[in-house]
Scaffold this motif. Structure first.
Motif, short mmCIF file in Angstrom:
data_model
loop_
_atom_site.label_atom_id
_atom_site.label_comp_id
_atom_site.label_asym_id
_atom_site.label_seq_id
_atom_site.Cartn_x
_atom_site.Cartn_y
_atom_site.Cartn_z
N ASP A 36 -71.06 70.45 7.65
CA ASP A 36 -72.04 69.48 8.23
C ASP A 36 -73.65 69.76 7.57
O ASP A 36 -74.10 68.81 7.38
N TYR A 39 -73.26 67.74 4.50
CA TYR A 39 -73.34 66.21 4.63
C TYR A 39 -74.86 65.76 4.77
O TYR A 39 -75.21 65.02 4.47
N LYS A 55 -61.28 75.48 4.58
CA LYS A 55 -61.48 75.88 6.06
C LYS A 55 -62.76 76.59 6.14
O LYS A 55 -63.01 77.45 5.45
N LEU A 59 -67.72 71.92 10.70
CA LEU A 59 -67.17 70.79 9.67
C LEU A 59 -66.44 71.17 8.61
O LEU A 59 -66.97 71.77 7.65
N SER A 60 -64.97 71.02 8.64
CA SER A 60 -64.27 71.57 7.70
C SER A 60 -64.29 70.93 6.25
O SER A 60 -64.74 69.71 6.17
N GLU A 62 -61.76 69.65 4.80
CA GLU A 62 -60.77 68.27 5.04
C GLU A 62 -61.86 67.52 5.58
O GLU A 62 -61.77 66.07 5.07
N LYS A 63 -62.43 67.68 6.58
CA LYS A 63 -63.27 66.41 7.26
C LYS A 63 -64.33 65.91 6.55
O LYS A 63 -64.73 64.88 6.14
N LEU A 64 -65.24 67.02 5.50
CA LEU A 64 -66.10 66.46 4.59
C LEU A 64 -65.52 65.57 3.49
O LEU A 64 -66.27 64.64 3.08
N THR A 66 -63.08 63.55 3.72
CA THR A 66 -62.89 62.44 4.11
C THR A 66 -64.21 61.55 4.01
O THR A 66 -64.10 60.25 4.01
N MET A 67 -65.27 62.27 4.68
CA MET A 67 -66.44 61.35 4.81
C MET A 67 -66.95 61.04 3.34
O MET A 67 -67.41 60.08 3.31
N ASP A 95 -55.62 62.85 -0.61
CA ASP A 95 -56.66 62.24 0.24
C ASP A 95 -57.87 61.66 -0.62
O ASP A 95 -58.91 61.23 0.06
#
Length: 449
Positions: A36, A39, A55, A59-60, A62-64, A66-67, A95
């Motif tokens: 987070d 970002y 991990k 905000l992990s 993995e999610k970062l 993707t963004m 990914d």
């Protein structure tokens, strides 16, 4: 021009340790404790590479990832992972991650992977900048001029404004900045574009030869004049004549050029017939003509006739924003010319080129890149491929900025010297003139240990 690298890890020791390693390698470093925070920084700062733990709380990684892939697809992401999550790391690469590293991190492999990722990033930036420049050059009809700095944009504006007119133009600037290219742009964007464009390099000819070259001569005007010859002013009738290095001509020829500008007429050497011409004069010099006027070397009345519009081209060291664009264009040109497949330039070599002062300006840069392309052994120009004088200049260069505190300056000097000595603290201490204990204390104080 430093690459901006972001390290994202909730473990403070890893985050700060990797940050210090990157700083020693010459990168600008940004740290974030979770995805987070990373970002939020991404939205405020241009980042060239993200190194993120897989991990993390909030905000992990993995999610970062993707963004970033969705919003900043040109920014590579290296994933950090423990041994137990290799499968997840491999999935992250599918990914869109550039690569992954397992903990504990091997710093040699880490540095190598960062260099490779940033070399990829450099290719993307070079391609994008070059494509933008090609589009601009097509639109603005300046096919041979490369530049997007504020200084060059101002010059393009002046060229667009002055080209349709009949005004004389004096182009000034150091040797190698591209004065002739600006003269080309003025002529080929003028109503005279389909008429003759005659160029004369005044310093390359002796006084007697220059007079004959400019104004022509009659048969028998001097020894060797076996036939009539038309001069450059006569050949340029209806078009444009470009007199390069006009500051080198003598007073006698200056008077004749002044008459052409005032009356549009002259006589050939040894002739009596008056010849009328319709020409536009563009001139260029790397000399200070006002100083020449004061010294009695240059006529003041001619100066004001030549200098109706002045275009001053700044040296390359004052428009570094154009440097990488020029490098990309020259790499492309000389790769094709030498049947080589050079894709880009490594960060260390790029920094060496950026930190060099370029006394020979664009001409020197062009020669440097031609040499580097020829000497390159792989698909990327490395520091070893650069001419020796570039490497020597870069290795002895430390960048300090006005406004830095003494502590900040000391930190940069220690960091640069330690990097130059490849981490050898004994040699670093010797060069800095301090003891090893003092150096170790400074390293701890500035967070280098």
């Amino acid at each position: 021009m430093k690459f901006n690298v972001m390290v994202v890890d909730d473990e403070k020791n890893i985050r700060e340790g990797l940050g210090k390693t990157l700083e020693l390698d010459g990168y600008e470093v940004y740290l974030a404790a979770d995805g987070d925070e990373a970002y939020q920084q991404l939205r405020e700062t241009e980042v060239d590479l993200i190194i993120a733990d897989l991990k993390m709380p909030k905000l992990s990684g993995e999610k970062l990832l993707t963004m970033v892939v969705a919003e900043y697809p040109a920014v590579p992401v290296i994933i950090l992972t423990g041994h137990g999550t290799i499968e997840t790391a491999v999935k992250a690469m599918r990914d869109g991650a550039y690569d992954f590293l397992t903990k504990p991190i091997n710093l040699d492999r880490f540095s190598l992977l960062v260099k490779r990722a940033l070399a990829n990033r450099e290719l993307v930036l070079q391609h994008r900048a070059l494509q933008e420049e090609l589009d601009r050059r097509k639109q603005k009809q300046f096919p041979n001029i490369i530049g997007r700095s504020a200084e060059m944009k101002k010059i393009f504006e002046i060229v667009n404004q002055v080209a349709p007119t009949k005004a004389s133009v004096l182009i000034t600037g150091e040797s190698g900045v591209g004065k002739e290219l600006i003269a080309d742009a003025i002529h080929y964007n003028s109503p005279r574009r389909d008429k003759p464009f005659i160029k004369v390099h005044c310093a390359a000819l002796s006084e007697s030869l220059l007079e004959s070259e400019l104004f022509g001569h009659e048969k028998g005007a001097f020894t060797g004049a076996i036939s009539r010859k038309r001069g450059r002013f006569e050949l340029a009738d209806g078009g444009t004549i470009f007199l390069d290095e006009i500051g080198e001509i003598n007073q006698n020829i200056q008077i004749k050029i002044l008459r052409v500008l005032q009356e549009k007429k002259f006589e050939r050497v040894g002739g009596e017939e008056t010849i009328e011409v319709n020409i536009r004069l563009i001139s260029a010099t790397n000399r200070d003509l006002l100083e020449g006027i004061q010294n009695g070397d240059f006529r003041e009345d001619l100066y004001y006739r030549l200098n109706v519009v002045n275009i001053n081209i700044p040296p390359l060291r004052e428009r570094k924003e154009d440097l990488m664009l020029l490098i990309a264009a020259f790499i492309k040109e000389f790769s094709k010319e030498n049947n080589k497949n050079i894709d880009g330039i490594e960060p260390r070599a790029r920094n060496s080129l950026y930190n060099y002062s370029w006394p020979g300006n664009v001409r020197e840069l062009r020669n440097c890149i031609e040499s580097s392309v020829v000497m390159a052994k792989g698909s990327i120009i490395t520091s070893d491929d650069l001419p020796s004088y570039i490497k020597a200049d870069s290795e002895n260069y430390i960048k300090l900025s006005l406004g830095m505190t003494l502590a900040e300056a000391e930190k940069e000097i220690i960091r640069s010297t330690l990097t130059y000595q490849k981490g050898n603290k004994t040699k670093t201490a010797d060069i800095l003139g301090i003891g090893r204990k003092t150096l170790h204390r400074k390293l701890r104080e500035y967070g280098f240990n």
